[in-house]
Design a protein around this motif. Structure first.
Motif, short mmCIF file in Angstrom:
data_model
loop_
_atom_site.label_atom_id
_atom_site.label_comp_id
_atom_site.label_asym_id
_atom_site.label_seq_id
_atom_site.Cartn_x
_atom_site.Cartn_y
_atom_site.Cartn_z
N UNK A 115 -27.06 -10.16 8.45
CA UNK A 115 -27.28 -11.51 8.99
C UNK A 115 -25.93 -12.11 9.35
N UNK A 116 -25.71 -12.37 10.63
CA UNK A 116 -24.40 -12.85 11.10
C UNK A 116 -24.45 -14.33 11.43
N UNK A 117 -23.45 -15.05 10.97
CA UNK A 117 -23.32 -16.47 11.31
C UNK A 117 -21.97 -16.68 11.98
N UNK A 118 -22.00 -17.12 13.23
CA UNK A 118 -20.76 -17.42 13.97
C UNK A 118 -20.52 -18.91 13.98
N UNK A 119 -19.27 -19.31 13.70
CA UNK A 119 -18.87 -20.71 13.78
C UNK A 119 -17.71 -20.82 14.76
N UNK A 120 -17.85 -21.71 15.74
CA UNK A 120 -16.76 -21.96 16.68
C UNK A 120 -16.01 -23.22 16.32
N UNK A 121 -14.70 -23.22 16.57
CA UNK A 121 -13.88 -24.37 16.22
C UNK A 121 -12.86 -24.65 17.32
N UNK A 122 -12.73 -25.92 17.70
CA UNK A 122 -11.71 -26.27 18.69
C UNK A 122 -10.34 -26.44 18.04
N UNK A 123 -10.29 -26.26 16.72
CA UNK A 123 -9.00 -26.26 16.01
C UNK A 123 -8.88 -24.97 15.21
N UNK A 124 -9.32 -23.88 15.85
CA UNK A 124 -9.33 -22.57 15.18
C UNK A 124 -7.98 -22.22 14.59
N UNK A 125 -6.91 -22.44 15.36
CA UNK A 125 -5.58 -22.04 14.93
C UNK A 125 -5.19 -22.67 13.61
N UNK A 126 -5.56 -23.93 13.42
CA UNK A 126 -5.26 -24.61 12.15
C UNK A 126 -6.27 -24.20 11.07
N UNK A 127 -7.54 -24.10 11.44
CA UNK A 127 -8.59 -23.82 10.47
C UNK A 127 -8.44 -22.47 9.80
N UNK B 42 -19.30 -20.09 26.05
CA UNK B 42 -18.76 -18.86 25.47
C UNK B 42 -19.41 -18.56 24.12
N UNK B 43 -19.66 -19.60 23.35
CA UNK B 43 -20.34 -19.42 22.06
C UNK B 43 -21.73 -18.81 22.28
N UNK B 44 -22.44 -19.35 23.24
CA UNK B 44 -23.78 -18.85 23.54
C UNK B 44 -23.73 -17.39 23.99
N UNK B 45 -22.74 -17.06 24.80
CA UNK B 45 -22.62 -15.70 25.31
C UNK B 45 -22.28 -14.72 24.19
N UNK B 46 -21.35 -15.10 23.31
CA UNK B 46 -21.02 -14.23 22.19
C UNK B 46 -22.23 -14.06 21.28
N UNK B 47 -22.95 -15.14 21.08
CA UNK B 47 -24.11 -15.07 20.20
C UNK B 47 -25.25 -14.24 20.80
N UNK B 48 -25.17 -13.94 22.10
CA UNK B 48 -26.17 -13.05 22.69
C UNK B 48 -25.84 -11.58 22.37
N UNK B 49 -24.62 -11.32 21.94
CA UNK B 49 -24.19 -9.96 21.58
C UNK B 49 -24.54 -9.64 20.13
N UNK B 50 -24.55 -10.67 19.29
CA UNK B 50 -24.70 -10.49 17.84
C UNK B 50 -26.06 -9.90 17.43
N UNK B 51 -27.19 -10.32 18.01
CA UNK B 51 -28.48 -9.82 17.52
C UNK B 51 -28.64 -8.30 17.57
N UNK B 52 -27.95 -7.65 18.48
CA UNK B 52 -28.04 -6.19 18.56
C UNK B 52 -27.40 -5.55 17.33
N UNK B 53 -26.30 -6.15 16.86
CA UNK B 53 -25.68 -5.69 15.61
C UNK B 53 -26.62 -5.94 14.44
N UNK B 54 -27.23 -7.13 14.43
CA UNK B 54 -28.14 -7.46 13.34
C UNK B 54 -29.34 -6.51 13.32
N UNK B 55 -29.89 -6.23 14.49
CA UNK B 55 -31.05 -5.35 14.56
C UNK B 55 -30.69 -3.94 14.11
N UNK B 56 -29.48 -3.50 14.44
CA UNK B 56 -29.05 -2.14 14.11
C UNK B 56 -28.74 -1.97 12.63
N UNK B 57 -28.25 -3.04 12.00
CA UNK B 57 -27.75 -2.91 10.63
C UNK B 57 -28.59 -3.62 9.57
#
Length: 446
Positions: free
Chosen positions: A76-88, A58-73
């Motif tokens: 520079x986008x940095x995505x971080x995934x966490x298995x403890x997102x709710x706490x973090x 899922x991280x890889x798939x979401x990160x395939x969407x990000x470059x289009x935003x970067x190219x348009x704007x």
């Protein structure tokens, strides 16, 4: 190096990361990307940090969407995934160092941060935009409307990526060989259940086992049935305890689940096996020879536990868990999803949420895997396979969408008393006694 040269190099790097070259796939709405670029192509040098729950594929798939935003704007986008997102996310927000954007899998968690003033309200037109452009009326706008620290309602998040739970799985060959047809109404589903049993066969496989989370599959059943026996407003009131858990309407929905699950003739192994059968093993009965059951109620993820090599659409298929024939409750869909919210004043944060309004931001993920959207403006032909396309149609045909109630309630209820109460119900307690017990637990939280 001049700033213009730097921007040009950044653009070239972003282009190199684009999974689908703009303009090549006619099923994707490239014009929406051009329009977005014209409105937001002024963020060169901006960094945007996004925190979410997605890891692995899922991280890889979401990160395939990000470059289009970067190219348009130019951002520079940095995505971080966490298995403890709710706490973090709570820790980061309390510490005053949150990400610019967070991806929430639970509306209740987002609502809690909004109430503390830790989320930025979105523009006033987002709620209207969601009502006009997403399926199911104002369902999605309501899902992301929370009370802020001022006590007033504001839209604080944007829904992107959804899941469907209102599904019944079956093996087409089994139904065809027995002369059964896919039911179109709730009444038809119950009649088919009775017919299969009358023919000496077993209609359902149901399993609630899930280790420490045993019981949760039954809560999805009850929530689906609540949407088919009571109004959306009643469902909403139930999830907040404005309608007590032991209200007669809730008791009725639990009893409806019992109609399917507590009849030995209706369930593989008899009702005594329901609580002890692991939910991952439960659908295997569909594929036994002769069939151990003909139907299985579960969300869109369950094919992961089908026999290896199972082809969806051929070896197994699904149908929408049907609504009552009179049409008074429309076509309700139970599901889940993720919500994007801004936690900083970084202009790139709001620009990214605007990007999620473009069809292309959905279609890039749609054309790959694991993505459903209620956005009416996307091209359904962009879906990567017929299974996703069919699930997407269920999402678009919904007149009401409601989020899994377990993710809306306090953890002690949604991931506690409701689960154990369903195990007790299958074990012999009455729906009323179970509902009274859950309400008693809820009362201690107030």
């Amino acid at each position: 190096m001049t700033s213009a040269a730097m921007i040009a190099l950044t653009g070239m790097a972003a282009q190199a990361d684009l999974k689908f070259p703009p303009g090549e796939d006619a099923n994707l709405n490239w014009a929406s990307l051009d329009a977005f670029k014209a409105a937001h192509g002024d963020l060169a040098g901006q960094e945007l940090n996004i925190l979410g729950p997605w890891l692995g594929g899922d991280k890889d798939l979401f990160e395939s969407v990000i470059p289009y935003f970067e190219e348009a704007t130019g951002a520079d986008v940095k995505y971080s995934g966490s298995d403890s997102f709710e706490q973090q996310i709570v820790i980061d927000a309390e510490a005053g160092s949150p990400p610019d954007v967070a991806v929430f899998p639970q509306p209740g968690l987002a609502a809690g941060l909004a109430a503390k003033g830790q989320l930025k309200p979105l523009s006033d037109d987002v709620g209207t935009w969601l009502t006009e452009n997403y399926a199911a009326g104002d369902s999605w706008a309501k899902l992301v409307t929370y009370k802020g620290p001022d006590g007033a309602d504001h839209v604080y998040a944007f829904p992107y990526k959804a899941d469907v739970k209102s599904l019944v799985w079956y093996v087409p060959e089994n139904l065809e060989d027995a002369g059964y047809e896919v039911p179109k109404t709730l009444e038809d589903l119950k009649a088919l259940t009775e017919q299969i049993a009358a023919d000496g066969e077993t209609p359902w496989c149901i399993g609630l086992g899930s280790g420490g989370a045993t019981g949760w599959p039954a809560t999805d059943w009850v929530e689906d049935l609540m949407l088919r026996t009571a109004s959306p407003a009643d469902y909403d009131a139930w999830t907040t305890n404005a309608m007590p858990f032991n209200d007669p309407k809730v008791v009725k929905a639990i009893e409806e689940f019992g109609w399917f699950s507590k009849n030995d003739a209706f369930v593989a192994g008899g009702s005594g096996a329901v609580a002890s059968t692991d939910f991952r093993d439960s659908p295997k009965g569909l594929f036994a020879s002769p069939p151990a059951c003909y139907m299985h109620h579960q969300a869109s993820f369950i094919p992961s536990f089908f026999p290896e090599g199972t082809v969806i659409g051929e070896d197994a298929d699904f149908f929408y868990f049907p609504a009552p024939a009179d049409g008074s409750l429309g076509q309700p869909v139970l599901g889940a999803g993720t919500l994007f919210a801004a936690l900083s004043d970084n202009p790139a944060a709001m620009a990214f949420i605007d990007y999620l309004k473009t069809p292309i931001a959905h279609e890039i993920w749609m054309t790959q895997s694991g993505f459903l959207t209620p956005y009416k403006g996307v091209n359904p032909e962009a879906y990567g396979d017929e299974t996703l396309k069919k699930m997407g149609a269920i999402m678009l045909d919904a007149t009401t969408f409601r989020f899994d109630g377990s993710d809306l309630r306090p953890g002690a209820i949604g991931a506690g008393a409701f689960w154990t109460g369903m195990v007790d119900f299958i074990g012999g307690k009455s729906a009323q006694d179970v509902a009274d017990a859950v309400q008693q637990t809820w009362s201690t939280l107030n």
